[in-house]
Each structure stands twice: as C-alpha cells, then as structure tokens.
Design a protein around this motif. Structure first.
Motif, PDB file in Angstrom:
ATOM      1  N   GLY A 136     -42.973  78.932  81.278  1.00  0.00           N
ATOM      2  CA  GLY A 136     -43.919  78.851  80.164  1.00  0.00           C
ATOM      3  C   GLY A 136     -44.560  77.485  79.989  1.00  0.00           C
ATOM      4  N   VAL A 137     -44.347  76.559  80.948  1.00  0.00           N
ATOM      5  CA  VAL A 137     -44.956  75.234  80.851  1.00  0.00           C
ATOM      6  C   VAL A 137     -45.854  75.001  82.066  1.00  0.00           C
ATOM      7  CG1 VAL A 137     -43.055  74.290  79.508  1.00  0.00           C
ATOM      8  CG2 VAL A 137     -43.030  74.062  82.004  1.00  0.00           C
ATOM      9  N   SER A 138     -46.732  74.002  81.947  1.00  0.00           N
ATOM     10  CA  SER A 138     -47.671  73.682  83.015  1.00  0.00           C
ATOM     11  C   SER A 138     -47.775  72.172  83.173  1.00  0.00           C
ATOM     12  CB  SER A 138     -49.061  74.250  82.703  1.00  0.00           C
ATOM     13  OG  SER A 138     -50.044  73.722  83.579  1.00  0.00           O
ATOM     14  N   PRO A 139     -47.957  71.679  84.392  1.00  0.00           N
ATOM     15  CA  PRO A 139     -48.172  70.244  84.582  1.00  0.00           C
ATOM     16  C   PRO A 139     -49.543  69.787  84.105  1.00  0.00           C
ATOM     17  CG  PRO A 139     -48.429  71.388  86.664  1.00  0.00           C
ATOM     18  CD  PRO A 139     -47.921  72.402  85.682  1.00  0.00           C
ATOM     19  N   LEU A 140     -50.384  70.737  83.711  1.00  0.00           N
ATOM     20  CA  LEU A 140     -51.723  70.389  83.231  1.00  0.00           C
ATOM     21  C   LEU A 140     -51.827  70.424  81.712  1.00  0.00           C
ATOM     22  CD1 LEU A 140     -53.934  72.250  85.876  1.00  0.00           C
ATOM     23  CD2 LEU A 140     -53.138  69.881  85.892  1.00  0.00           C
ATOM     24  N   PHE A 141     -50.710  70.611  81.011  1.00  0.00           N
ATOM     25  CA  PHE A 141     -50.744  70.499  79.545  1.00  0.00           C
ATOM     26  C   PHE A 141     -51.317  69.131  79.174  1.00  0.00           C
ATOM     27  CE2 PHE A 141     -46.970  73.531  78.336  1.00  0.00           C
ATOM     28  CZ  PHE A 141     -47.777  74.617  78.627  1.00  0.00           C
ATOM     29  N   GLY A 142     -52.305  69.135  78.287  1.00  0.00           N
ATOM     30  CA  GLY A 142     -52.900  67.887  77.816  1.00  0.00           C
ATOM     31  C   GLY A 142     -53.980  67.326  78.715  1.00  0.00           C
ATOM     32  N   GLU A 143     -54.226  67.955  79.857  1.00  0.00           N
ATOM     33  CA  GLU A 143     -55.263  67.474  80.772  1.00  0.00           C
ATOM     34  C   GLU A 143     -56.644  67.688  80.145  1.00  0.00           C
ATOM     35  OE1 GLU A 143     -56.052  65.557  84.363  1.00  0.00           O
ATOM     36  OE2 GLU A 143     -54.076  66.218  83.675  1.00  0.00           O
ATOM     37  N   ALA A 144     -57.524  66.736  80.306  1.00  0.00           N
ATOM     38  CA  ALA A 144     -58.873  66.839  79.744  1.00  0.00           C
ATOM     39  C   ALA A 144     -59.819  67.486  80.748  1.00  0.00           C
ATOM     40  CB  ALA A 144     -59.390  65.449  79.367  1.00  0.00           C
ATOM     41  N   GLY A 145     -60.896  68.076  80.233  1.00  0.00           N
ATOM     42  CA  GLY A 145     -61.955  68.605  81.089  1.00  0.00           C
ATOM     43  C   GLY A 145     -61.764  70.059  81.453  1.00  0.00           C
ATOM     44  N   ASP A 146     -62.869  70.700  81.815  1.00  0.00           N
ATOM     45  CA  ASP A 146     -62.823  72.131  82.138  1.00  0.00           C
ATOM     46  C   ASP A 146     -62.141  72.406  83.469  1.00  0.00           C
ATOM     47  OD1 ASP A 146     -64.050  72.743  79.772  1.00  0.00           O
ATOM     48  OD2 ASP A 146     -66.036  73.114  80.639  1.00  0.00           O
ATOM     49  N   ASN A 147     -61.987  71.379  84.329  1.00  0.00           N
ATOM     50  CA  ASN A 147     -61.328  71.643  85.610  1.00  0.00           C
ATOM     51  C   ASN A 147     -59.831  71.870  85.454  1.00  0.00           C
ATOM     52  OD1 ASN A 147     -60.596  69.013  85.020  1.00  0.00           O
ATOM     53  ND2 ASN A 147     -60.931  68.249  87.100  1.00  0.00           N
TER      54      ASN A 147
END
Length: 274
Positions: A136-147
């Motif tokens: 249920g977690v992702s290394p992209l939590f908090g990442e900015a931008g649509d990519n």
C-alpha cells in the motif's frame, strides 16, 4: 551541492572518468559473488555516496561497482536497503536515479523470494513478469509533477524478458516465469497471507524489488527482474523460515544459475543486440 543524485554522479565520475555504464544491476540476498566478477573501473562504498543508504541486512554489502561484466559496461549495486529497514519506500531513490543519470538504459534486478508454486522448488530461478504491491506504499509518495503517475503496464519490459529467456535456454538454465508480490516485512508472511497472495495471482513473494521497479520506470529505464527461489512460502513446507536459510539457498543453489543467465544476457548486449 544540495542534490544528492548530482553529488553522487559527480563523485562517481571523478573516480571513473569517462566511464558510461549501459546496464544497471541490483544484486539481492546471497548474490553478491557476481560483483566480484566485474572488471572494476571503480568501487565506492554506499557510505561515501551522498544519499545512498547503508544496508543493515546480511548479504547486502553496500557498494557501487563500476566496470565491465561479460564485456558490457555496468553499474552494479551490491546490496539494497529495504522499506522495513528505514520505514521509507523511497530508500533506494538516490541509487536508482544515480544509475539513470550515469547513463544506464536498463535496470536488471535480482532478489531472493519464496515460492507459492509446488513445482517451483527452492533453488529454482524465476523471471518476473509482473508484480503485486501488497504494502500500500509507493516510492513516489510526495513526488511533484504529473510524471509521478507512472504507467506500469509492461513495467517488466517484454523485449528484455524474451532476451533473458533466450539467455537461459542458451545457458541450459530452467527459468520459470511468474508474478512477484511485495510484502513489507521484516516478519515472514503468515500462511493465511500466502493463501490470499496465491488467490490474487502471485507466484513468488519477497520484501524488495518493487520500489526499484517503480523508481526505474519513473526514470525512463527499461526493467527486468530475476528471483532466486530460496524456500516455499509460509504454510507450504515443513522447514521453518529464516534469513539464514534464505542466504544459504541463494548463495549455493540459485546464484550459479542467475550468474550464467546474466553472463549470457550481457555478452549478447555487449555484441550490440537490443
């Protein structure tokens, strides 16, 4: 220099000027012997590289090795840090992005995993075709931008998978194919969780790899992954589960098959294929 990826890249380039790796490799539990086969251009401990995590798990040395393996220029991560060590799904963000920034076009991941299939016994090897994120977690939590909205269809590149199957056949290695399911760890799964995972379509279970796959796809690298099957998952065998057993089986039974497949694959890459 505030960007740890930029700082790490600059440090690597000072130690290996002009060296451009084509393939990134991540060595999982018990597979560290492959690092010793690289003709090294440079070796740097993770502790010297800004933003690189220092692993705390047996079988993960924590060093970046740059050089040639089977004629192909590689950047090899000898060991990884896990979500359960730091409570961060993005703990491998800087290493993966450093490999991409150095020039790696693809990332080959290896891991130790438990089998959910009776016919895929300890000592087998499996080519990962897809994954299930059970954490249920992702290394992209908090990442900015649509990519950050990464397309995960064919995350495990079909062309690379075909080439790995061909490399296995040429090396006389039986390479199973299946879906890997990621559990957070560090405790092993319960038999009930394994039954649920099997119903969801999983073939092997482990505590790594998926975050690096997501990070690599976010960085536009092609990805493939190989699992060494070290045990039957909880409730399927009579042996108690332990990390020591994982290390033993990975090092003695599965590592040689993985080594042969990687050598054949990388020799093909060095000849210009793919």
């Amino acid at each position: 220099m505030n960007d740890p990826v930029q700082a790490s890249v600059a440090l690597v380039q000072r130690h290996a000027p002009g060296f451009v790796p084509r393939v990134g490799l991540v060595l999982g539990t018990g597979l560290g012997g492959i690092a010793d086969e690289v003709s090294p251009a440079a070796t740097l401990p993770y502790g010297e590289l800004p933003g690189f995590p220092v692993p705390s798990v047996g079988g993960h040395a924590g060093r970046l090795v740059l050089g040639h393996l089977a004629g192909t220029p590689v950047a090899l991560l000898h060991g990884r840090a896990h979500y359960y060590e730091h409570g961060r799904a993005d703990v491998m963000k800087v290493p993966v992005r450093t490999l991409a920034r150095l020039g790696c076009e693809m990332l080959l991941l290896t891991n130790a995993a438990g089998s959910l299939r009776p016919q895929m016994a300890p000592g087998s090897t499996m080519l990962v075709t897809d994954h299930i994120n059970f954490t249920g977690v992702s290394p992209l939590f908090g990442e900015a931008g649509d990519n950050r909205f990464v397309d995960m269809v064919d995350a495990y590149d079909p062309a690379l998978r075909r080439r790995l199957l061909e490399a296995a056949a040429a090396s006389n290695v039986t390479l199973h194919e299946g879906v890997y399911i990621w559990f957070a760890g560090p405790s092993f799964e319960t038999p009930a969780e394994i039954r649920a995972a099997a119903r969801l379509g999983a073939d092997a279970v482990g505590m790594s790899t998926v975050p690096e796959v997501v990070l690599a796809r976010h960085a536009k690298m092609k990805v493939a992954a190989l699992s060494v099957i070290t045990n039957f998952a909880a409730g399927m065998g009579s042996e108690p589960l332990s990390h020591l057993e994982t290390l033993r089986v990975a090092a003695r039974q599965g590592a040689e098959d993985i080594r042969r497949v990687l050598h054949a694959f990388l020799a093909d890459s060095s000849s210009g294929a793919g």
